[in-house]
Design a protein around this motif. Structure first.
Motif, PDB file in Angstrom:
ATOM      1  N   ASN A  48       0.918  -1.041   0.036  1.00  0.00           N
ATOM      2  CA  ASN A  48       0.222   0.056  -0.084  1.00  0.00           C
ATOM      3  C   ASN A  48       0.908   1.244   0.133  1.00  0.00           C
ATOM      4  N   PHE A  49       0.442   2.164  -0.628  1.00  0.00           N
ATOM      5  CA  PHE A  49       1.212   3.629  -0.726  1.00  0.00           C
ATOM      6  C   PHE A  49       0.240   4.526  -0.277  1.00  0.00           C
ATOM      7  N   PRO A  50       0.005   4.714   1.068  1.00  0.00           N
ATOM      8  CA  PRO A  50      -1.188   5.675   1.447  1.00  0.00           C
ATOM      9  C   PRO A  50      -0.910   7.099   1.132  1.00  0.00           C
ATOM     10  N   ASP A  51       0.360   7.679   1.021  1.00  0.00           N
ATOM     11  CA  ASP A  51       0.628   8.945   0.836  1.00  0.00           C
ATOM     12  C   ASP A  51       0.541   9.493  -0.866  1.00  0.00           C
ATOM     13  N   SER A  52       0.846   8.494  -1.421  1.00  0.00           N
ATOM     14  CA  SER A  52       1.214   8.460  -2.849  1.00  0.00           C
ATOM     15  C   SER A  52      -0.144   8.777  -3.826  1.00  0.00           C
ATOM     16  N   ARG A  53       0.051   9.744  -4.909  1.00  0.00           N
ATOM     17  CA  ARG A  53      -1.194  10.000  -5.744  1.00  0.00           C
ATOM     18  C   ARG A  53      -0.859   8.904  -6.894  1.00  0.00           C
ATOM     19  N   LEU A  54      -1.408   7.816  -6.962  1.00  0.00           N
ATOM     20  CA  LEU A  54      -1.073   6.655  -7.924  1.00  0.00           C
ATOM     21  C   LEU A  54      -1.938   7.239  -9.169  1.00  0.00           C
TER      22      LEU A  54
END
Length: 622
Positions: free
Chosen positions: A418-424
């Motif tokens: 998971n990349f909770p801070d990233s704007r994917l």
């Protein structure tokens, strides 16, 4: 000049809030013009809800309670009308003339309830009740593939109270799905019930790729009591690889025997009572005793834990005999990660094109690596391991581990990332989803949209459904990332452009990973309130009565959680060997628990999704 009274100051604040609600209708005229007619009043109320909470004054609801007024805490579905009523009461208290009624397309109290009723029945069926006070939550059940082999299971689920049968497209395939659909339709027809079929698109699952295999090991342990006293020696059946496996004559019935392949050399001279010694793979001296000699092998015993690996050689004490462990099957690889460790997350592994980074792990969706920034968090294995990105390079990022157990955590292939801070920027619909959507369009009543996070995701799905000619197919938006949560009002307004039935699922498992366990309670409450304001039915999902479904007995916390979930329009259960009894228990709970929103001062006054509305970067942490 006398200072304004407390009631007058409160009146001014409430009028200011109503003005903000009127302004947002004007500011979002283009948005409202695109909304389907059946959702117009709901969209207006949602915008009013957003304006109210973007301009809400800290402590306002407490001040309203102290003045003996409704705090509006349970009025999310008809906010403008309820606010105008409170303003009218305050004007009377102040001796002011009543204002002429303002024309508004916003729903009244009864109108808001009627809209929620209508939208809920279109999505979930008629179990919501014919009168507002008789509504009960629908029950959604995830069907196991074994239901195609277990005669009568789906019939039992329908009779127990299942309203929606969920098929997870992340598992099995069209052959199994087709059988499940046929069984549900048949059971529903026999029971005279309207049971909907929901198909859950898997979405882009970001996981750890294959890790290098590790040498095989046979781990043998003797049985001891709680004080460490030996109760039963470990038993090992040592048989040449090409030899037949023979059950020892003197082996106690039911005792565990570990099979150990050995090379066909040196063991033939060993007899009962002989002892062999060697250092096992842990480096400790271990002793084996021959308990029985078989036609093609030996039965050995060991009083200590012993790790056998390929090529390990045990020599007979005072004799020429020996046993040599033959080649063991390689085992799935893993990586032990401790606090402070650094690892590379890459798009390439050993043996792939290009140069692989030594000690790296592969991301199964390499496109996300280009969206990552230094300082953003990375979470592995449902948040059990966490780290911060230290370096970003084309096709690779370096992560420093900042969260792990004191002795470290083992990370294995196929665990989630998971990349909770990233704007994917990866699309929510994968190539596999498009294939699965063809089946869903032909057989399902509802399609659940995984990893939706932005308005364009909804537009893409709508285009695909239009291409399949399914304008009636209901869509459930699964809210499982922080970005989707912050964007929820805009996601709903985009989905409301289309007249098809609409719902929201609170995917609490992924939300807890993305947003943190400590925030989950407030976030799920906020999602419930936004859905109430939009009159959109909400599905409470993930681990509801999970212990009961798996082991037959619920925990006290599970019962409370299920009762809290009954405030939603539907509650989802996962599969388990005791799922039929679990459905009956949940049906009894939701029949006793009807309130949607208890008015409570513990409700968070600052709603993050409302504060994020119309921000340029909805992925920013608030």
């Amino acid at each position: 000049m006398n200072p304004a009274s407390r009631e007058q100051r409160l009146l001014d604040k409430l009028k200011g809030l109503r003005d903000a609600m009127d302004r947002i209708e004007i500011e979002e005229q283009a948005t409202l013009a695109a909304i389907a007619p059946r959702f117009q009043a709901s969209a207006i109320n949602l915008l009013h809800f957003i304006a109210f909470h973007r301009n809400n004054h800290p402590g306002l609801q407490m001040a309203m309670r102290e003045a003996g007024l409704c705090s509006l805490g349970g009025c999310d579905g008809h906010l403008h009308a309820s606010l105008s009523t409170v303003i009218g009461v305050l004007q009377k208290l102040e001796g002011l003339p009543a204002e002429p009624p303002r024309p508004s397309a916003a729903p009244s109290s009864l109108g808001g309830q009627a809209l929620m009723q209508a939208h809920g029945e279109r999505l979930l069926g008629g179990q919501l009740g014919e009168e507002f006070g008789t509504r009960t939550a629908a029950i959604m059940v995830t069907l196991p593939a074994l239901a195609t082999e277990q005669a009568g299971l789906i019939t039992e689920l329908v009779e127990a109270g299942m309203d929606i049968a969920r098929i997870n497209c992340g598992h099995d395939g069209p052959d199994v799905w087709n059988d499940l659909v046929a069984l549900v339709r048949s059971a529903a027809a026999a029971a005279g019930r309207d049971v909907r079929i929901a198909m859950d698109l898997a979405g882009p699952k970001i996981r750890i790729g294959a890790l290098p295999a590790q040498p095989g090991v046979v781990d043998v342990r003797p049985q001891r009591n709680r004080y460490g006293k030996l109760l039963q020696s470990a038993r090992i059946l040592a048989v040449p690889t090409e030899g037949a496996v023979v059950r020892p004559v003197h082996q106690p019935e039911g005792a565990l025997v570990h099979r150990l392949p050995i090379r066909n050399e040196g063991w033939q001279s060993l007899t009962i009572g002989d002892r062999l010694r060697a250092r096992d793979s842990s480096g400790r001296w271990r002793e084996l005793t021959v308990m029985d000699r078989l036609q093609r092998g030996l039965l050995l015993s060991c009083n200590q834990r012993c790790h056998f690996t390929s090529g390990l050689e045990f020599l007979q004490e005072g004799g020429p005999g020996k046993i040599v462990v033959d080649d063991l099957p390689v085992q799935e690889g893993d990586v032990l990660l401790r606090l402070g460790d650094r690892l590379w997350l890459t798009s390439r592994g050993p043996g792939q094109e290009g140069e692989a980074i030594r000690g790296s792990i592969i991301c199964t969706v390499p496109e996300v690596l280009g969206d990552l920034q230094v300082g953003e968090r990375v979470l592995f294995d449902e948040g059990r391991i966490g780290g911060l990105i230290q370096e970003v390079h084309p096709g690779a990022v370096e992560v420093e581990i900042t969260q792990a157990r004191p002795k470290g955590n083992r990370l294995r292939a196929e665990k989630g990332i998971n990349f909770p801070d990233s704007r994917l920027t990866i699309p929510a619909l994968t190539t596999q989803d498009l294939t699965d959507l063809t089946f869903a369009a032909a057989h399902a009543d509802i399609v659940s949209y995984s990893f939706v996070s932005q308005a364009t995701d909804i537009e893409v799905l709508q285009q695909e459904l239009h291409g399949h000619g399914r304008e009636d197919l209901a869509v459930v938006l699964k809210i499982e990332t922080r970005r989707a949560f912050l964007n929820l009002p805009r996601l709903l307004l985009t989905a409301m452009r289309y007249p098809r039935p609409l719902g929201v699922m609170i995917a609490r498992g992924d939300l807890a990973i993305e947003c943190g366990w400590e925030e989950l309670a407030e976030i799920q409450e906020e999602i419930l309130r936004i859905c109430a304001a939009a009159h959109i039915p909400c599905i409470w999902a993930t681990q509801v009565l999970d212990e009961m479904a798996r082991h037959g007995m619920p925990t006290r916390a599970e019962i409370t959680d299920a009762a809290m979930g009954a405030r939603a329009e539907a509650v989802m259960l996962n599969k388990g060997p005791n799922i039929t009894a679990t459905v009956r228990t949940l049906a009894a709970i939701v029949a006793r628990f009807r309130p949607r929103q208890p008015e409570s001062p513990r409700h968070r006054e600052e709603l993050l999704s409302c504060l994020a509305f119309r921000l340029s970067d909805h992925s920013c942490p608030l």
